[in-house]
Design an enzyme around this catalytic site. Structure first.
Site, PDB file in Angstrom:
ATOM      1  N   LYS A 149     -22.750  44.603 -20.924  1.00 26.04           N
ATOM      2  CA  LYS A 149     -23.257  45.923 -20.538  1.00 26.04           C
ATOM      3  C   LYS A 149     -24.151  45.848 -19.297  1.00 26.04           C
ATOM      4  CE  LYS A 149     -22.994  47.749 -25.271  1.00 26.04           C
ATOM      5  NZ  LYS A 149     -23.765  48.427 -26.365  1.00 26.04           N
ATOM      6  N   TYR A 187     -15.777  55.012 -26.169  1.00 30.70           N
ATOM      7  CA  TYR A 187     -16.713  55.269 -27.265  1.00 30.70           C
ATOM      8  C   TYR A 187     -16.390  56.550 -28.027  1.00 30.70           C
ATOM      9  CZ  TYR A 187     -20.026  51.497 -26.087  1.00 30.70           C
ATOM     10  OH  TYR A 187     -20.638  50.279 -25.903  1.00 30.70           O
ATOM     11  N   ASN A 195     -28.529  46.679 -25.796  1.00 24.33           N
ATOM     12  CA  ASN A 195     -28.210  45.521 -26.638  1.00 24.33           C
ATOM     13  C   ASN A 195     -27.145  44.608 -26.037  1.00 24.33           C
ATOM     14  OD1 ASN A 195     -25.975  47.068 -27.114  1.00 24.33           O
ATOM     15  ND2 ASN A 195     -26.391  47.426 -29.286  1.00 24.33           N
ATOM     16  N   HIS A 230     -20.851  44.732 -25.880  1.00 23.85           N
ATOM     17  CA  HIS A 230     -19.923  45.396 -26.799  1.00 23.85           C
ATOM     18  C   HIS A 230     -18.847  44.398 -27.208  1.00 23.85           C
ATOM     19  CE1 HIS A 230     -16.947  48.186 -28.419  1.00 23.85           C
ATOM     20  NE2 HIS A 230     -16.062  47.484 -27.741  1.00 23.85           N
ATOM     21  N   GLU A 235      -8.708  49.188 -27.357  1.00 23.48           N
ATOM     22  CA  GLU A 235      -9.620  48.988 -26.228  1.00 23.48           C
ATOM     23  C   GLU A 235      -8.974  48.137 -25.131  1.00 23.48           C
ATOM     24  OE1 GLU A 235     -13.156  47.449 -28.096  1.00 23.48           O
ATOM     25  OE2 GLU A 235     -13.475  49.314 -29.225  1.00 23.48           O
TER      26      GLU A 235
HETATM   27  P1  IDP Z   1     -21.918  48.059 -31.952  1.00 20.43           P
HETATM   28  O1  IDP Z   1     -22.085  47.998 -30.450  1.00 20.43           O
HETATM   29  O2  IDP Z   1     -22.754  47.015 -32.634  1.00 20.43           O
HETATM   30  O3  IDP Z   1     -20.476  48.044 -32.399  1.00 20.43           O
HETATM   31  P2  IDP Z   1     -21.912  50.903 -32.617  1.00 20.43           P
HETATM   32  O4  IDP Z   1     -22.421  51.464 -33.899  1.00 20.43           O
HETATM   33  O5  IDP Z   1     -20.438  50.884 -32.393  1.00 20.43           O
HETATM   34  O6  IDP Z   1     -22.548  49.443 -32.429  1.00 20.43           O
HETATM   35  O7  IDP Z   1     -22.608  51.737 -31.447  1.00 20.43           O
HETATM   36  C1  IDP Z   1     -22.162  51.598 -30.119  1.00 20.43           C
HETATM   37  C2  IDP Z   1     -23.371  51.476 -29.209  1.00 20.43           C
HETATM   38  O8  IDP Z   1     -24.070  52.711 -29.222  1.00 20.43           O
HETATM   39  C3  IDP Z   1     -24.393  50.428 -29.625  1.00 20.43           C
HETATM   40  O9  IDP Z   1     -24.068  49.124 -29.194  1.00 20.43           O
HETATM   41  C4  IDP Z   1     -25.640  50.964 -28.951  1.00 20.43           C
HETATM   42  O10 IDP Z   1     -25.613  50.643 -27.558  1.00 20.43           O
HETATM   43  C5  IDP Z   1     -25.469  52.463 -29.107  1.00 20.43           C
HETATM   44  N1  IDP Z   1     -26.126  52.942 -30.322  1.00 20.43           N
HETATM   45  C6  IDP Z   1     -25.663  52.894 -31.578  1.00 20.43           C
HETATM   46  N2  IDP Z   1     -26.525  53.435 -32.451  1.00 20.43           N
HETATM   47  C7  IDP Z   1     -27.558  53.859 -31.717  1.00 20.43           C
HETATM   48  C8  IDP Z   1     -28.801  54.492 -32.049  1.00 20.43           C
HETATM   49  O11 IDP Z   1     -29.093  54.800 -33.205  1.00 20.43           O
HETATM   50  N3  IDP Z   1     -29.646  54.749 -31.007  1.00 20.43           N
HETATM   51  C9  IDP Z   1     -29.345  54.442 -29.724  1.00 20.43           C
HETATM   52  N4  IDP Z   1     -28.192  53.831 -29.366  1.00 20.43           N
HETATM   53  C10 IDP Z   1     -27.312  53.540 -30.352  1.00 20.43           C
HETATM   54 MG    MG Z   2     -18.984  49.483 -32.133  1.00 19.31          MG
END
Ligand code: IDP
Ligand code: MG
Length: 136
Positions: free
Chosen positions: A9, A49, A113, A116, A127
């Site tokens: 990212k 997404y 974080n 992805h 994807e």
């Molecule tokens: P993942 O990346 O671990 O698969 P997902 O639930 O698919 O997590 O969410 C996609 C991305 O959306 C996350 O990596 C994060 O960047 C963002 N995200 C998910 N939940 C939250 C939240 O509660 N607050 C802010 N950003 C979030």
């Molecule tokens: Mg995800």
């Protein structure tokens, strides 16, 4: 051979962590089947997404993932490679990620974080088709 999609990212690329992150996967024994630095447009980000469309964090997520260059890659090298990559990434919220994982070692905030990874074989197929139609 299974394949999975990763996106390093904008926060990780900006912090100079691309090499560190790719090195971890290579040292584990995974190989890059394809990869490139890209700037994602809004339509691609929204399509990638789509499962999160409508959630409170969706607008900020699209804004973030389009805010700077990302590295989009396809990893291969073992059965269920998506699961190996997900374990190495750590949990979505880095505050809860185990040390030794990418997020657990290098991040603290869910919104930044670093990486992805596809969450299933089906997600990986979808994807990879979105970003590397020639591979699909
Ligand atoms: P993942 O990346 O671990 O698969 P997902 O639930 O698919 O997590 O969410 C996609 C991305 O959306 C996350 O990596 C994060 O960047 C963002 N995200 C998910 N939940 C939250 C939240 O509660 N607050 C802010 N950003 C979030
Ligand atoms: Mg995800």
């Amino acid at each position: 051979m299974d394949r999975t999609l990763i996106i390093v990212k904008p926060d990780a690329v900006a912090r100079g962590l691309l090499g560190e992150i790719l090195t971890r996967f290579e040292r584990r024994g995974l190989r890059l089947a394809a990869g490139a630095l890209r700037s994602l447009d809004e339509a691609t980000a929204r399509a990638h997404y789509a499962e999160h469309d409508g959630k409170p964090f969706f607008p900020r997520l699209v804004e973030f993932i389009t805010s700077g260059p990302v590295f989009v890659g396809v990893l291969e090298g073992t059965e269920d490679v998506f699961a190996v990559v997900r374990t190495m990434m750590g949990t979505t919220n880095p505050k809860e990620s185990a040390p030794g994982t990418i997020r657990g070692d290098l991040a603290t905030e869910t919104g930044e974080n670093l990486i992805h990874g596809s969450d299933s074989l089906e997600s990986a197929r979808r994807e990879i088709a979105l970003f590397f139609p020639d591979l699909a």
